[in-house]
Design an enzyme around this catalytic site. Sequence first.
Site, PDB file in Angstrom:
ATOM      1  N   LYS A   1       7.153 -11.833 -11.745  1.00  0.00           N
ATOM      2  CA  LYS A   1       7.439 -11.073 -12.962  1.00  0.00           C
ATOM      3  C   LYS A   1       8.287 -11.920 -13.904  1.00  0.00           C
ATOM      4  O   LYS A   1       9.206 -12.626 -13.489  1.00  0.00           O
ATOM      5  CB  LYS A   1       8.151  -9.771 -12.624  1.00  0.00           C
ATOM      6  CG  LYS A   1       9.417  -9.924 -11.803  1.00  0.00           C
ATOM      7  CD  LYS A   1       9.974  -8.566 -11.409  1.00  0.00           C
ATOM      8  CE  LYS A   1      11.188  -8.710 -10.483  1.00  0.00           C
ATOM      9  NZ  LYS A   1      11.731  -7.402 -10.064  1.00  0.00           N
TER      10      LYS A   1
ATOM     11  N   ARG B   1       6.983  -8.028  -0.474  1.00  0.00           N
ATOM     12  CA  ARG B   1       7.334  -8.870  -1.616  1.00  0.00           C
ATOM     13  C   ARG B   1       6.767 -10.268  -1.378  1.00  0.00           C
ATOM     14  O   ARG B   1       7.002 -10.876  -0.332  1.00  0.00           O
ATOM     15  CB  ARG B   1       8.851  -8.915  -1.792  1.00  0.00           C
ATOM     16  CG  ARG B   1       9.283  -9.436  -3.154  1.00  0.00           C
ATOM     17  CD  ARG B   1      10.767  -9.265  -3.347  1.00  0.00           C
ATOM     18  NE  ARG B   1      11.159  -7.858  -3.385  1.00  0.00           N
ATOM     19  CZ  ARG B   1      11.083  -7.086  -4.457  1.00  0.00           C
ATOM     20  NH1 ARG B   1      10.592  -7.578  -5.593  1.00  0.00           N
ATOM     21  NH2 ARG B   1      11.486  -5.839  -4.398  1.00  0.00           N
TER      22      ARG B   1
ATOM     23  N   LYS C   1       3.573  -6.603 -18.163  1.00  0.00           N
ATOM     24  CA  LYS C   1       4.400  -5.805 -17.245  1.00  0.00           C
ATOM     25  C   LYS C   1       4.695  -4.470 -17.921  1.00  0.00           C
ATOM     26  O   LYS C   1       5.393  -4.411 -18.931  1.00  0.00           O
ATOM     27  CB  LYS C   1       5.704  -6.517 -16.902  1.00  0.00           C
ATOM     28  CG  LYS C   1       6.501  -5.806 -15.827  1.00  0.00           C
ATOM     29  CD  LYS C   1       7.778  -6.546 -15.512  1.00  0.00           C
ATOM     30  CE  LYS C   1       8.476  -5.952 -14.300  1.00  0.00           C
ATOM     31  NZ  LYS C   1       8.694  -4.499 -14.410  1.00  0.00           N
TER      32      LYS C   1
ATOM     33  N   PHE D   1      -4.175  -1.870 -11.736  1.00  0.00           N
ATOM     34  CA  PHE D   1      -4.236  -3.330 -11.715  1.00  0.00           C
ATOM     35  C   PHE D   1      -4.596  -3.905 -10.351  1.00  0.00           C
ATOM     36  O   PHE D   1      -4.716  -5.125 -10.212  1.00  0.00           O
ATOM     37  CB  PHE D   1      -2.917  -3.956 -12.196  1.00  0.00           C
ATOM     38  CG  PHE D   1      -1.674  -3.367 -11.591  1.00  0.00           C
ATOM     39  CD1 PHE D   1      -1.344  -3.559 -10.268  1.00  0.00           C
ATOM     40  CD2 PHE D   1      -0.832  -2.594 -12.383  1.00  0.00           C
ATOM     41  CE1 PHE D   1      -0.192  -3.025  -9.736  1.00  0.00           C
ATOM     42  CE2 PHE D   1       0.331  -2.063 -11.856  1.00  0.00           C
ATOM     43  CZ  PHE D   1       0.654  -2.269 -10.528  1.00  0.00           C
TER      44      PHE D   1
END
Length: 530
Positions: A430, A424, A282, A353
């Site tokens: 995460k 989302r 991350k 990514f």
Amino acid sequence: MATAAAGKAKQKCKYGSKCYRKNKLHLDDYHHSDDGDTDTEMDEVKKEPKPAATPKPKPRLVHGVSVADGAEDDPWKTRLQKRKSEEESAALAEVMCLKKRKTEEGFVVTKAGPSRAPSFKKAKKKVKKFKAKKEKCKYWSKCYRKEKAHLAEFRHPGEKENEDEDGDEKMEEPRKKRGQELEALNELDEDDRVEFSTGYMLERDGDIYSCSCNEWKNQTENEKQRTCKHLKEYLGEEFDKARVTKAKKKAYVAQHISVSVLLAHKYDEKANDPVGWWISEKLDGVRAFWNGRCFYSRLGNAFYAPAWFTKDLPQNMTLDGELFGGRGLFQSTVSIVKTAECDNYKKIKYHVFDTPSLEAKPFEERIQAIKDYFEEKKPKYAVFVEHTKCTSKKQLDDQLKYVLDRGGEGLMIRKPKSKYERTRSTTLLKIKKFYDAEAIVIGHEKGKGKNQFVCGALRCKMACGMEFSVGSGLTDKDRRNPPKKGSIITYKFQELSKSGKPRFPTYLGIRIDMTEPKDAEIREVIDDDS
């Protein structure tokens, strides 16, 4: 008396046939025959009907000569045709010597692979569009001739020409009409290479014209905007100038657009099994969506990066990534990104990514498409984010510790074969580890908006004396009745900023078992380069 007058013999007019008088009395008294014909004969002649006169062609005035329209032997028309034929032959002869002329000037055209002869496409156009040059009419402003043949051969006042230093008039170069493309002096097709006698090589790749000389290599502009003396010599200065000017024109970029990207949920080790998922670091940077022309934030605001920074990015594929300057450099990265087209963009890179263009494809196909592009183009300021398959919970914990120990923010894990959802989603999680610490409340800050009549944030002091504000985590009840001054609270945060303040602090509650604040023990960052 009328009878007597009619029978009276007419006298001969002394002017004869040259007499111009036509009144009736004169004609009744005199006859005008040169050979002595009687008046009776003259009367008979007058009584005969006159044959219809054949219309004569209208004379056309020329310089010292009168030539009827439609005459076959038109000297001006013949002269113009002869001149055009001679000039066209001369132009064609020049075209056939093109290869020899190019060799003498020091360059030859070759094809990547087998050699080939130079193209005569442009030369043929020159012959096809040939027009004879006009000479100046010797009568100039006093000329009254308007026929097309004359105007086509000679120049007159009002035509577009100028004078040289000697005062002789010369024709201006034909001007380019709006929307008409300039033609290069010498064509340079794709995959062609032009080698000069000095050893320099010209090449073309799409809209990029390159040269092997140092003048071209040392320029900092985008490759499309670079030029050198060899390109100007070969392509022609006008064409090369128009090419560079067109490359420098910036396309319109909207300051704000609607952006929808994939957002992550928090990882719950009790509810989520990470085995088989894809792991990546991350990054603590600025999320950036590339639409083929410009970077945009999650809120749709434009980030204006320099052209040299984005020149290697695809124009027909959107990208999702982070503008990242390194671990622990979040604040400096934000400062760079917020400054349009600054040189400090060299300190950051675009870490890609995902690609929203292939949202319906599984994740594995999307990252393979990005890999293929990066392997082919090798962008200088963009990086592909590597993903690792998770094999066990221990592997995930070990990789998380490795990243955190080096100042990283955490990990991202992605569900295999998942699609790109512009919202989302639970397919992207995460993993972050926060620090816990205690601070003392020293004041209350007024709220804004719907919280304008209650507490907006707690003003706190750390054990080290650093002051900061924490508003996240406060419930409506906490805002109406906030912890009193002097209370010890517990909060969590991600890391310390350069100034020593907690980043993203969140209120957890009041500590009734402590009377003094206590700072967190920040893990030591391992520098792999040392």
